[in-house]
Design an enzyme around this catalytic site. Structure first.
Site, short mmCIF file in Angstrom:
data_model
loop_
_atom_site.label_atom_id
_atom_site.label_comp_id
_atom_site.label_asym_id
_atom_site.label_seq_id
_atom_site.Cartn_x
_atom_site.Cartn_y
_atom_site.Cartn_z
N SER A 198 0.74 -1.15 -0.03
CA SER A 198 0.17 -0.06 0.01
C SER A 198 0.83 1.20 0.10
CB SER A 198 -0.77 -0.18 1.10
OG SER A 198 -2.02 0.91 1.12
N GLU A 326 -9.43 -5.45 -3.93
CA GLU A 326 -8.92 -4.56 -3.01
C GLU A 326 -10.01 -3.44 -2.20
OE1 GLU A 326 -5.52 -4.08 -2.53
OE2 GLU A 326 -4.25 -4.66 -3.97
N HIS A 423 -7.86 -5.70 0.29
CA HIS A 423 -6.73 -5.02 0.73
C HIS A 423 -6.18 -5.38 1.81
CE1 HIS A 423 -3.93 -1.56 0.02
NE2 HIS A 423 -4.21 -0.98 1.16
#
Length: 517
Positions: A198, A326, A423
């Site tokens: 990320s 995600e 995610h």
């Protein structure tokens, strides 16, 4: 005396000692590893050093006890009910490194893996339980380093009288510490791999483009690269709005004496109102975070995609990938799963998809039978993570380098299975921290299945194999076959699965987000 210096040595211990450039440090023997925590790689960035580039750590005499993580940098720990957020120890010695090594022997020369945490560029620290690196180091016989870097206002707000991208400069300083000191911990300074997820992956993409980071690592693993990079004009406008929340000017001089907690509150207040700035801040407004790397022309001369396509990192082996679902995490945490309206989908498609209204029509045509929630999730996933990640690999190829690509499709079992391959799931699998931080949500109410443990082991095997040899165990990506490793209960190598999305974004360039007003 700083917090980490004042830790008392446990009775009866005689841990390993390593001499660094700043002084000797004593760690602990833990389950077959030598572990060192809280070693300063730079001076505390407070007082006159606040908002400035990191300064070398001052030497110390004697042997410093490296038993406890250093305190986290000031940060916003509220991510829509994020579980397991740790406040950690207090103090101002924010810039510290931690080392897990099979043996603190200079003759070992083991591969070194340096983890860079994510957190929307506004939260995160190396002491989070999710980043306990003991499994990677012990199972795969590598040296693992984690470290703190400044986030939020301290690290990324664009201030007059301060360098841009201070958080990235902290990362460079930590990598310089690794180059200078890691041999004493049994690591090979010529075989360093950075890996992160990320905002950590966005940081790695930045490092690949930064002249100041050149030569500090040989390989890079970027997991879920965000496409949000700010133009200098946008970053300065956001800084003005944020400083105004605190009743100050956006200058280092005017903010140096402000309590970090006040600036965190200002950032939170601004983040909660960012949707009101859509006409001015465009695609940055829905992200609810006024922090990202700034393409300032100096620290970060251009975007990672342009830099890599021009050959800036052709000598660096690159492994990149993303998770299939995600944006599902944000739908669930925001209470939006199954509640997205077609009107909301229209707005987000026109804002994020390439071509505005034409992009909306193209997405609806490419995904004609999906629900409004699924279409919202698809474009959010594509815009923020999937396409920036894939295009980073393609830029590396264009610049004369090589890349390997993966997609994680195995769904998290927690919360009734609604999270999918969302995610941060890759982080939990890589480190094996099923009960730490977001792992508590991803595996909530479910036993850790055998296939999760097998996939977790596969992650560590592939990542460390790549760190050693540049080969994670599947073919390199190219723009003809487009082969990627699909990570699932039954992993396979196949053509990139998200071909419909890839075609929708073909030819799109990820530019610095502009100031519109």
């Amino acid at each position: 005396m700083t917090t980490s210096e004042s830790q008392a040595r446990p009775a009866g211990t005689a841990g390993p000692v390593v001499r660094t450039a700043s002084g000797a440090v004593r760690g602990r023997h833990e389950e077959g590893l030598a572990v060192f925590r809280g070693i300063p790689f730079a001076e505390p960035p407070v007082g006159e050093a606040r908002f400035q580039a990191p300064r070398p750590a001052r030497p110390w005499g004697g042997t410093r006890e490296a038993y406890a993580f250093g305190p986290p940098p000031p940060q916003d720990l509220g991510l829509q009910g994020r579980p397991g957020a740790e406040t950690g120890p207090t103090g101002d010695d924010w810039l510290t490194v931690n080392v897990w090594t099979p043996e603190a022997d200079p003759s070992a020369r083991r591969p070194v893996m340096v983890w860079i945490y994510g957190g929307s560029y506004k939260m995160g620290h190396a002491g989070q339980p999710a980043y306990d690196a003991q499994r990677i180091a012990r199972e795969r016989h590598v040296v693992v380093v984690t470290f703190n870097y400044r986030v939020g206002v301290e690290g990324f707000t664009r201030l007059d009288g301060a360098p841009a991208n201070r958080g990235l400069l902290d990362q460079v300083a930590a990598l310089e510490w690794v180059r200078e000191n890691i041999a004493g911990f049994g690591g090979d300074p010529d075989l360093v791999t950075v890996f992160g997820e990320s905002a950590g992956a966005g940081s790695i993409a930045s490092l690949l483009a930064m002249p100041g980071a050149r030569g500090l690592f040989r390989r890079a693993v970027a997991q879920s690269v965000p496409g949000t990079f700010f133009s200098d004009e946008l970053a300065r406008d956001m800084a003005r709005a944020l400083a105004a929340e605190a009743g100050r000017k956006p200058t280092a001089a005017d903010l140096t004496d402000v309590d970090p907690r006040q600036l965190i509150a200002a950032g939170q207040a601004l983040g909660a109102r960012m949707a009101q700035y859509t006409d001015r801040w465009g695609q940055a407004a829905p992200t609810v975070t006024p922090f990202s790397p700034v393409v300032d022309g100096d620290v970060l001369p251009t975007t990672p995609w342009r830099a890599l396509a021009a050959g800036a990192a052709r000598e660096v082996d690159l492994l990149v990938g993303h998770n299939r679902d995600e944006a599902r995490l944000f739908l669930v945490l925001g209470g939006m799963l199954g509640r997205v309206t077609d009107e909301q989908v229209t707005g987000v498609l026109r804002l994020l998809a390439p071509g505005g209204e034409a992009g909306e029509r193209a997405y609806r045509s490419a995904f004609p039978d999906v629900s409004p929630t699924a279409l919202w999730e698809r474009v959010q996933t594509d815009w923020l993570f999937a396409m920036p990640t894939l295009r980073l690999a393609e830029a590396q190829l264009a610049g004369g380098g090589g890349a390997h690509v993966y997609e994680l499709t195995w769904p998290a079992p927690g919360s009734g299975g609604v999270l999918g391959a969302c995610h941060t799931l890759d982080v939990t699998l890589l480190f094996g921290g099923y009960g730490a931080d977001l792992g508590r949500l991803l595996f909530a109410g479910a036993d850790v299945p055998a296939e999760a443990k097998q996939l977790s082991s596969r992650f560590r095997r592939a990542w460390t194999s790549f760190a050693r040899t540049g080969d994670p165990g599947w073919p390199a990506y190219d723009t003809e076959a487009r082969l990627v490793q699909v990570l699932d209960a039954d992993p396979t190598v196949t053509a990139y699965p998200e071909e419909r999305s890839r075609r929708l974004w073909e030819g799109h360039e990820f530019l610095p987000l502009p100031l519109l007003g």
